[in-house]
Design an enzyme around this catalytic site. Structure first.
Site, PDB file in Angstrom:
ATOM      1  N   ASP A   1      49.378  34.477  32.626  1.00 39.36           N
ATOM      2  CA  ASP A   1      49.035  33.189  31.128  1.00 39.36           C
ATOM      3  C   ASP A   1      47.994  32.710  30.576  1.00 39.36           C
ATOM      4  O   ASP A   1      47.769  32.746  29.627  1.00 39.36           O
ATOM      5  CB  ASP A   1      49.675  31.959  31.453  1.00 39.36           C
TER       6      ASP A   1
ATOM      7  N   GLY B   1      46.024  25.469  39.270  1.00 40.28           N
ATOM      8  CA  GLY B   1      45.007  23.784  38.904  1.00 40.28           C
ATOM      9  C   GLY B   1      43.680  23.126  39.702  1.00 40.28           C
ATOM     10  O   GLY B   1      42.614  23.046  39.663  1.00 40.28           O
TER      11      GLY B   1
ATOM     12  N   HIS C   1      42.755  38.417  41.815  1.00 43.79           N
ATOM     13  CA  HIS C   1      43.002  37.427  41.330  1.00 43.79           C
ATOM     14  C   HIS C   1      42.944  37.431  39.471  1.00 43.79           C
ATOM     15  O   HIS C   1      41.744  37.138  38.834  1.00 43.79           O
ATOM     16  CB  HIS C   1      42.124  36.872  41.438  1.00 43.79           C
TER      17      HIS C   1
ATOM     18  N   GLU D   1      36.480  26.404  44.676  1.00 45.14           N
ATOM     19  CA  GLU D   1      35.819  26.827  42.961  1.00 45.14           C
ATOM     20  C   GLU D   1      34.829  25.660  42.583  1.00 45.14           C
ATOM     21  O   GLU D   1      33.685  25.778  42.476  1.00 45.14           O
ATOM     22  CB  GLU D   1      37.207  27.185  42.222  1.00 45.14           C
TER      23      GLU D   1
ATOM     24  N   HIS E   1      44.898  35.530  36.423  1.00 46.55           N
ATOM     25  CA  HIS E   1      46.080  34.688  35.672  1.00 46.55           C
ATOM     26  C   HIS E   1      47.448  34.930  34.133  1.00 46.55           C
ATOM     27  O   HIS E   1      46.423  35.522  33.045  1.00 46.55           O
ATOM     28  CB  HIS E   1      46.205  32.991  35.420  1.00 46.55           C
TER      29      HIS E   1
ATOM     30  N   HIS F   1      43.220  28.298  45.358  1.00 44.72           N
ATOM     31  CA  HIS F   1      42.553  27.747  44.829  1.00 44.72           C
ATOM     32  C   HIS F   1      41.964  27.494  45.583  1.00 44.72           C
ATOM     33  O   HIS F   1      42.347  25.934  45.459  1.00 44.72           O
ATOM     34  CB  HIS F   1      42.709  27.966  43.323  1.00 44.72           C
TER      35      HIS F   1
ATOM     36  N   HIS G   1      38.711  31.896  44.710  1.00 46.13           N
ATOM     37  CA  HIS G   1      37.201  31.349  44.912  1.00 46.13           C
ATOM     38  C   HIS G   1      36.402  31.085  45.602  1.00 46.13           C
ATOM     39  O   HIS G   1      35.120  31.963  46.259  1.00 46.13           O
ATOM     40  CB  HIS G   1      37.216  30.468  43.243  1.00 46.13           C
TER      41      HIS G   1
ATOM     42  N   ASP H   1      40.127  36.672  36.402  1.00 44.57           N
ATOM     43  CA  ASP H   1      40.796  35.050  36.595  1.00 44.57           C
ATOM     44  C   ASP H   1      41.788  34.668  35.173  1.00 44.57           C
ATOM     45  O   ASP H   1      42.835  35.002  35.050  1.00 44.57           O
ATOM     46  CB  ASP H   1      39.856  34.149  36.879  1.00 44.57           C
ATOM     47  N   ASP H   2      40.747  35.079  33.405  1.00 40.25           N
ATOM     48  CA  ASP H   2      41.753  34.351  32.709  1.00 40.25           C
ATOM     49  C   ASP H   2      41.160  35.335  31.702  1.00 40.25           C
ATOM     50  O   ASP H   2      40.062  34.200  30.522  1.00 40.25           O
ATOM     51  CB  ASP H   2      41.670  33.061  32.810  1.00 40.25           C
TER      52      ASP H   2
END
Ligand SMILES: O=c1[nH]cnc2c1ncn2[C@H]1C[C@H](O)[C@@H](CO)O1
Length: 398
Positions: free
Chosen positions: A58, A223, A54, A255, A56, A252, A276, A334-335
């Site tokens: 971006d 999102g 998991h 979360e 992203h 998702h 999550h 995640d990010d």
């Protein structure tokens, strides 16, 4: 697609690379309070091959790349050095998921619509994962968020251009494939539907079908979870098509949303994994059912603090319950761009505040490999490589 053989030598090379470069980042330590920050400063936690499910794309771009592309394209940014731009992008203190999602607007307009940038981001992503000791990664993104034509509305205030979501997927596939060849970390992708954009979702599943032989392994729904599927039937239709065509599914859910979002993900969208899922614990019946089903939960400790999904006190984190109950889960970044973190920070947090042991880390990586979306034979090979690296099987080599 090129298939990597997970030979012991390759794994040792990856681990050696990881040894040289993975460090707990000072910035993450800075914006965690002392009782919650990783304490093992430069130590490497679980210096063994890892699987990440998991993350992203971006949310995992290098800041230097954003600066380089902005300069080439003549786009003015509020900062000109990596240090300054990092401060512009990152979440500094725990907030809400909505606030966190707003951070993407600081830089997505730089990368979106630019062929060279998109391919570069994918390629560099694989290099970064190799340095973290990741031997297999599934990376996700929204093709629509990186396009500037055949997408309505055109995102990030871009003017219309000629880069479609379809071509975005081809560029990412190329970048990942070249990264895989260069850095020997196997990378596959998951295409995201966005909760607030149900009209993109059928397109997303069509892209999953078109590019399943070129590295796309699943569909996701990302999102804002407050937008459920009853109100947005486009997602349900897309997931039904995914089921019909044998496209793997993750969602998702739980979360920041209530357990009902998790239930909907499993029952309506037929999710095979949950992104999550922390709030599943609030519904003991659902939690028990998902434990029995061996549902995989893609957990992201550092992320969960900064999105406000979970309490800042990691010693009370839901992951501890999942671990104690021997649930099927993985640890993920995640990010990492937006949390200014690395996979090492997530492992370090689990070690320091959740009491994870070497055995826990081995187990969760085996769970990740078992729950990954690779075809059976490649999954078997990946699992075998982990068993060997963790000393769980006798080597056949003389
Ligand atoms: O943690 C997250 N929860 C929900 N959505 C997320 C999260 N991290 C990233 N996203 C969104 C923003 C990205 O632009 C999109 C596709 O990667 O997915």
């Amino acid at each position: 697609m090129h298939t990597l053989a997970y030979r012991a030598g390759a794994i040792e090379a990856v681990v050696a690379a990881a040894l040289g470069s993975v460090r707990v980042k000072g910035s993450v330590r800075r914006h965690l309070s002392s009782s919650m920050s990783p304490v093992s400063s430069n130590a490497i936690v679980f210096n063994k091959p890892k699987v990440e499910l998991h993350v992203h794309l971006d949310g995992a771009i290098r800041v230097q790349t954003i600066l380089d592309v902005a300069e080439r394209r003549g786009i003015t940014l509020p900062a000109s050095t990596v240090e300054q731009m990092t401060q512009v992008i990152i979440v500094q203190t725990p907030g809400s998921l909505t606030e966190f999602l707003g951070r993407f607007a600081e830089y997505m307009h730089v990368i979106a619509g630019d062929r060279e940038a998109i391919k570069r981001v994918a390629y560099e992503f694989v290099e970064d994962k190799a340095k973290e000791g990741v031997v297999y990664v599934e990376v996700r993104y929204s093709p629509h968020f990186l396009a500037n034509t055949q997408v309505d509305p055109i995102p990030w205030n871009q003017t219309e251009g000629d880069l479609s979501p379809d071509e975005v997927v081809r560029l990412v596939n190329e970048g990942l494939r070249e990264g895989e060849e260069a850095f020997r970390t196997k990378a596959r992708s998951i295409l995201c539907c966005m909760r607030h954009m149900p009209k993109w979702s059928m397109d997303v599943v069509e892209l999953c079908k078109r590019y399943r032989e070129e590295g796309v392994v699943a569909i996701d729904l990302a999102g804002d979870e407050s937008l459920n599927c009853e109100a947005y039937p486009g997602h349900k239709n897309a997931y039904q098509e995914a089921v019909r065509c044998g496209i793997h599914r993750t969602v998702h859910a739980g979360e920041v949303g209530p357990p009902s979002v998790v239930q909907e993900a499993v029952e309506v969208l037929k999710a095979e994994r949950i992104g999550h899922g922390y709030r599943t614990l609030e519904d003991p019946t659902l939690y028990k059912q998902l434990l029995q089903q061996n549902m995989h939960f893609e957990m992201c400790p550092v992320s969960s603090k900064f999105t406000g999904a979970c309490s800042s006190d990691f010693t009370q984190h839901p992951i501890i319950t999942f671990r104690n109950d021997k649930a099927n889960f993985s640890l993920n970044t995640d990010d990492p761009l937006i949390f200014n973190s690395s996979l090492h920070d997530d492992y370090s947090t689990a070690l320091t505040f959740m009491g994870f042991t070497e055995q826990d880390f081995q187990r969760l990586n085996i769970c990740a490999a078992q729950s990954c979306f690779l075809p059976a034979e490649e999954k078997r090979e990946l699992l075998q490589s982990l068993y060997e690296a963790y000393g769980m099987v006798q080597s056949t080599a003389f």
